[in-house]
Design an enzyme around this catalytic site. Structure first.
Site: not given
Ligand code: AP5
Ligand code: MG
Length: 225
Positions: A20, A95, A132, A165, A176
């Site tokens: 994402k 989410r 990552r 991270r 997660r």
């Molecule tokens: P990346 O693009 O970083 O993936 P992502 O989908 O953004 O994954 P996240 O881990 O950020 O999602 P998440 O939902 O768990 O975390 P968030 O920060 O939102 O890509 C991942 C890896 O793959 C990278 O190394 C990249 O290089 C590689 N990659 C990507 N695409 C590729 C491709 N096509 N080919 C090869 N490699 C590729 O949330 C973190 C925490 O915050 C949550 O657990 C929660 O505690 C809190 N939080 C956040 N939002 C909320 C909410 N709305 N409500 C409540 N709590 C929340």
């Molecule tokens: Mg992300």
């Protein structure tokens, strides 16, 4: 002359590691609209030591979600900035179903929301999460297995040392994924039932996934309401 394309509000859905954030950054570059990532906003609060950050830190380290009302308020503040006029990319929000209900009743853009789910299988998600690294300065995302920087450990753009991270361990990833399956799967179903929803195969190159997302958004935008 062809009118410039107005992307409007876009919601990226998908499991932790689906790409994402990576795709949001591609779309920011291609469409010049902002990324609104609740994960990034919460990590900024943690880094700044705000009250919200202090509360969110422990939850995030355990893969648990931050309470809906706090996240909704944080997004409301971000949406009030003027750069969202031509649209924005919601990444990691909504989410939970209460967050989705909040979005459905509070978004006030001329164009309706388009939701796109990025689909990636579990084993590849794990590989993506454990490999990552990201740049603390420009937020660019890398992967030691799949998207390595040119010089190991340092950002290609600004040379800053890359960081991991605190929630990118196998154990926290499993938590997660449980939160995602219990609380976010119903959100995906909620948007799936609406007209403007599409899915893309996230197991392709970054550029190919971005092209597929753009095709979904352009198709949905060409539909009569
Ligand atoms: P990346 O693009 O970083 O993936 P992502 O989908 O953004 O994954 P996240 O881990 O950020 O999602 P998440 O939902 O768990 O975390 P968030 O920060 O939102 O890509 C991942 C890896 O793959 C990278 O190394 C990249 O290089 C590689 N990659 C990507 N695409 C590729 C491709 N096509 N080919 C090869 N490699 C590729 O949330 C973190 C925490 O915050 C949550 O657990 C929660 O505690 C809190 N939080 C956040 N939002 C909320 C909410 N709305 N409500 C409540 N709590 C929340
Ligand atoms: Mg992300």
């Amino acid at each position: 002359m062809r009118k410039p394309f107005i992307p409007g509000p876009i919601l990226l859905l998908g499991a932790p590691g689906a790409g994402k954030g990576t795709q949001a950054k591609e779309l920011v570059r291609l469409w010049s609209i902002p990324q609104i990532s609740t994960g990034d906003l919460l990590r900024a609060n943690v880094a700044q030591g705000t009250e919200l950050g202090k509360m969110a830190d422990g939850l995030m380290k355990n893969g648990q979600y931050v309470p809906d009302d706090l996240v909704n308020q944080m997004v409301a503040n971000r949406l009030a900035l003027p750069d969202t006029h031509n649209g924005f990319i919601l990444d990691g929000f909504p989410r939970t179903l209460p967050q989705a209900e909040w979005v459905d009743s509070h978004l006030s853009h001329d164009l309706p929301l388009v939701a796109v789910k990025i689909q990636v299988d579990y084993n590849l998600l794990l590989r993506r999460i454990t490999g990552r690294l990201s740049c603390p300065l420009c937020q660019r995302i890398y992967n030691i297995h799949l998207q390595p920087p040119r010089r190991a450990g340092y950002c290609d753009v600004d040379g800053a040392e890359l960081s991991k991270r605190s929630d990118d361990s196998v154990e926290v990833f499993k938590g997660r994924m449980r939160s995602y399956e219990d609380l976010t799967a119903p959100v995906i179903e909620h948007y799936h039932m609406k007209a403007r929803y599409g899915e893309v195969n996230g197991e392709q190159s970054v550029a190919r996934v971005a092209t597929d997302i753009m095709a979904v958004v352009e198709k949905m935008r060409s539909m009569k309401s």
